[in-house]
Design a protein around this motif. Structure first.
Motif, PDB file in Angstrom:
ATOM      1  N   ILE A 131       0.834  -1.198   0.000  1.00 25.84           N
ATOM      2  CA  ILE A 131       0.000   0.000   0.000  1.00 25.84           C
ATOM      3  C   ILE A 131       0.874   1.256   0.000  1.00 25.84           C
ATOM      4  O   ILE A 131       0.543   2.261  -0.645  1.00 25.84           O
ATOM      5  CB  ILE A 131      -0.956  -0.009   1.212  1.00 25.84           C
ATOM      6  N   SER A 134       2.091   1.795  -3.421  1.00 27.86           N
ATOM      7  CA  SER A 134       1.008   2.379  -4.213  1.00 27.86           C
ATOM      8  C   SER A 134       0.867   3.876  -3.944  1.00 27.86           C
ATOM      9  O   SER A 134       0.638   4.665  -4.869  1.00 27.86           O
ATOM     10  CB  SER A 134      -0.314   1.658  -3.905  1.00 27.86           C
ATOM     11  N   ARG A 137       3.719   5.716  -5.629  1.00 26.44           N
ATOM     12  CA  ARG A 137       3.476   5.749  -7.078  1.00 26.44           C
ATOM     13  C   ARG A 137       2.417   6.800  -7.426  1.00 26.44           C
ATOM     14  O   ARG A 137       2.592   7.586  -8.366  1.00 26.44           O
ATOM     15  CB  ARG A 137       3.016   4.373  -7.562  1.00 26.44           C
ATOM     16  N   CYS A 138       1.317   6.844  -6.673  1.00 24.09           N
ATOM     17  CA  CYS A 138       0.256   7.822  -6.950  1.00 24.09           C
ATOM     18  C   CYS A 138       0.747   9.258  -6.737  1.00 24.09           C
ATOM     19  O   CYS A 138       0.378  10.167  -7.497  1.00 24.09           O
ATOM     20  CB  CYS A 138      -0.956   7.538  -6.052  1.00 24.09           C
ATOM     21  N   SER A 174      -7.448   2.182  -8.485  1.00 21.46           N
ATOM     22  CA  SER A 174      -6.405   2.211  -7.454  1.00 21.46           C
ATOM     23  C   SER A 174      -6.474   0.980  -6.559  1.00 21.46           C
ATOM     24  O   SER A 174      -5.430   0.459  -6.128  1.00 21.46           O
ATOM     25  CB  SER A 174      -6.539   3.483  -6.619  1.00 21.46           C
ATOM     26  N   ASN A 175      -7.669   0.486  -6.280  1.00 28.41           N
ATOM     27  CA  ASN A 175      -7.789  -0.749  -5.498  1.00 28.41           C
ATOM     28  C   ASN A 175      -7.222  -1.942  -6.258  1.00 28.41           C
ATOM     29  O   ASN A 175      -6.591  -2.825  -5.650  1.00 28.41           O
ATOM     30  CB  ASN A 175      -9.259  -1.004  -5.148  1.00 28.41           C
ATOM     31  N   MET A 177      -4.761  -1.807  -8.319  1.00 33.66           N
ATOM     32  CA  MET A 177      -3.305  -1.663  -8.226  1.00 33.66           C
ATOM     33  C   MET A 177      -2.794  -2.160  -6.867  1.00 33.66           C
ATOM     34  O   MET A 177      -1.791  -2.906  -6.799  1.00 33.66           O
ATOM     35  CB  MET A 177      -2.928  -0.201  -8.424  1.00 33.66           C
ATOM     36  N   ILE A 178      -3.448  -1.776  -5.794  1.00 40.96           N
ATOM     37  CA  ILE A 178      -3.015  -2.193  -4.455  1.00 40.96           C
ATOM     38  C   ILE A 178      -3.068  -3.709  -4.316  1.00 40.96           C
ATOM     39  O   ILE A 178      -2.134  -4.344  -3.791  1.00 40.96           O
ATOM     40  CB  ILE A 178      -3.890  -1.513  -3.390  1.00 40.96           C
ATOM     41  N   PHE A 181      -0.192  -5.367  -6.277  1.00 43.16           N
ATOM     42  CA  PHE A 181       1.100  -5.230  -5.600  1.00 43.16           C
ATOM     43  C   PHE A 181       1.189  -6.165  -4.392  1.00 43.16           C
ATOM     44  O   PHE A 181       2.238  -6.773  -4.134  1.00 43.16           O
ATOM     45  CB  PHE A 181       1.302  -3.781  -5.158  1.00 43.16           C
ATOM     46  N   GLY A 295      -6.330   7.366  -5.527  1.00 43.60           N
ATOM     47  CA  GLY A 295      -5.473   6.306  -5.001  1.00 43.60           C
ATOM     48  C   GLY A 295      -4.542   6.805  -3.909  1.00 43.60           C
ATOM     49  O   GLY A 295      -4.320   6.106  -2.900  1.00 43.60           O
ATOM     50  N   CYS A 299      -4.634   5.359  -0.136  1.00 39.45           N
ATOM     51  CA  CYS A 299      -3.443   4.687   0.401  1.00 39.45           C
ATOM     52  C   CYS A 299      -2.946   5.363   1.676  1.00 39.45           C
ATOM     53  O   CYS A 299      -2.534   4.671   2.629  1.00 39.45           O
ATOM     54  CB  CYS A 299      -2.337   4.671  -0.650  1.00 39.45           C
ATOM     55  N   GLY A 328       4.237   3.765 -14.316  1.00 43.89           N
ATOM     56  CA  GLY A 328       2.792   3.700 -14.085  1.00 43.89           C
ATOM     57  C   GLY A 328       2.037   4.729 -14.903  1.00 43.89           C
ATOM     58  O   GLY A 328       0.973   4.444 -15.462  1.00 43.89           O
TER      59      GLY A 328
END
Length: 400
Positions: A131, A134, A137-138, A174-175, A177-178, A181, A295, A299, A328
């Motif tokens: 998380i 993530s 990254r965001c 975004s969920n 992506m989390i 990962f 996201g 996070c 990304g």
């Protein structure tokens, strides 16, 4: 000599034209007219009559085919002319931009390569929660995307009637992506990628529910194949007993990673449905902007509640986190653009390369050979997703 009247008409004259019509009348007299000195032997009298007709205004409720055209000259001398010339249509065709064939598939291929590299980088980073990765990254995606939004003058909110879809795209994406990962950290890279790759099958089912697209028996068959592949990779004990050979770490983490990857695949399918609902009406940078902002907020809240904040190690890990953010942005941009200019079937078919790259990266960089169970599961998933893509491609080609 007798009278000679000359009347020249070049084309049909209608009431809608703004024209000036000139009639020339020439009178020729006989030889008796020679007694007059001020006049020549042939006295010519030229009469010019100017007729100007202004263009009549049409009412908004009138139809072009409601009444015939009114002409200012006799029908026998009228020559009809099509107002839309062939030169104008040719000019419009020349001005129309030509789309490069295969550009959407090329965008899909680039997004696949970038996402595969991101998964490999996430796997190699140690001591940082999925998380938190993530969130970082965001954050960097937000920094990179703001200048692009300003340059393209898209605004930061988007069209009023599309904002609800942008919020859904950001939250669900975004969920996904989390969850991906987290799955990559808990199980082998190739296994997590294969399960996550099953999203095209669920996209077809969700499109049937929400977009009212047609669902056939083939979609059910492909779903069964996908679930079979997931089961072969997960290897639940009630089916496979105590056979845990080739599983990375302990079996509990393997099951957690499988559940996370499966949930991420469904979330990704929802994201594809939302993107197809928006279509080309929303700029793709705006879609990535919502993805990054929502996201990042999500996070930050989640990591704070879990108490998993850790400062990444100096050197390589921090640079890798920044690289994840840059890749990304590129991956999301190319994927969104591919779905906007290309049909979903060919895009999903191109993304099968993701599975191949995952096995290659796992073998070369992580020094881990895949098991036969993983290969069998991957074969089932790739076959089902390819079947979905080919079927939709064939159906859309027949309609076109």
């Amino acid at each position: 000599m007798g009278d000679c009247n000359h009347c020249t008409h070049q084309r049909a004259l209608t009431a809608e034209d703004h024209v000036t019509v000139v009639f020339h009348k020439v009178d020729s007299h006989g030889e008796n007219s020679g007694d007059h000195d001020e006049c020549s032997d042939d006295e010519r009298t030229e009469e010019r009559t100017y007729l100007q007709k202004e263009e009549e205004e049409r009412g908004s409720d009138e139809s072009p085919s409601a009444s015939p055209k009114k002409t200012l000259c006799p029908p026998a001398f009228c020559v009809t002319r099509d107002p839309a010339s062939s030169g104008g249509s040719a000019r419009e065709d020349a001005e129309k931009p030509k789309r490069c064939p295969g550009l959407g598939l090329f965008y899909a291929f680039l997004s696949t390569v970038f996402f595969s590299i991101i998964a490999l980088l996430v796997k190699t980073i140690q001591g940082v929660h999925a998380i938190e990765i993530s969130a970082i990254r965001c954050f960097f995606q937000m920094l990179f995307i703001v200048p692009l939004l300003i340059y393209h003058k898209t605004g930061f909110l988007g069209p009023r009637d599309k904002r609800i879809y942008l919020v859904l795209r950001g939250f669900i994406g975004s969920n996904a992506m989390i969850l991906l990962f987290y799955a990559v950290q808990q199980m082998p890279l190739a296994d997590a990628t294969v399960i996550m790759f099953s999203n095209p099958v669920f996209t077809s089912l969700l499109a049937w529910v929400f977009l009212k697209e047609r669902c056939t028996i083939w979609d059910c068959v492909f779903t069964v194949f996908t679930l079979t592949g997931v089961i072969l990779i997960a290897r639940p004990p009630f089916l496979f007993g105590g056979d845990t050979r080739g599983i990375e770490g302990n079996y509990t983490n393997h099951i957690k990673g499988t559940i996370a990857a499966f949930a991420g695949a469904i979330a990704a399918a929802f994201t594809f449905v939302v993107l197809r609902k928006m279509g080309k009406s929303v700029h793709y940078y705006l879609s990535v902007w919502y993805y990054a902002v929502i996201g990042f907020i999500e996070c930050i809240i989640t990591v704070s509640v879990l108490g998993e904040w850790k400062i990444p190690f100096c050197g390589r890990d921090r640079w890798m986190l920044m690289l994840i953010a840059v890749l990304g942005i590129a991956g999301q941009t190319f994927l969104t653009k591919a779905l906007q200019i290309e049909k979903a079937g060919p895009v999903a078919l191109m993304r099968t390369v993701d599975v191949v790259l995952a096995f290659i990266f796992q073998f070369i960089f992580l020094n881990r050979a895949p098991t036969w169970w993983s290969l069998g599961g991957a074969l089932c998933v790739v076959a089902s997703t390819s079947g979905v893509a080919i079927r939709k491609w064939y159906s859309s080609s027949r309609k076109g």
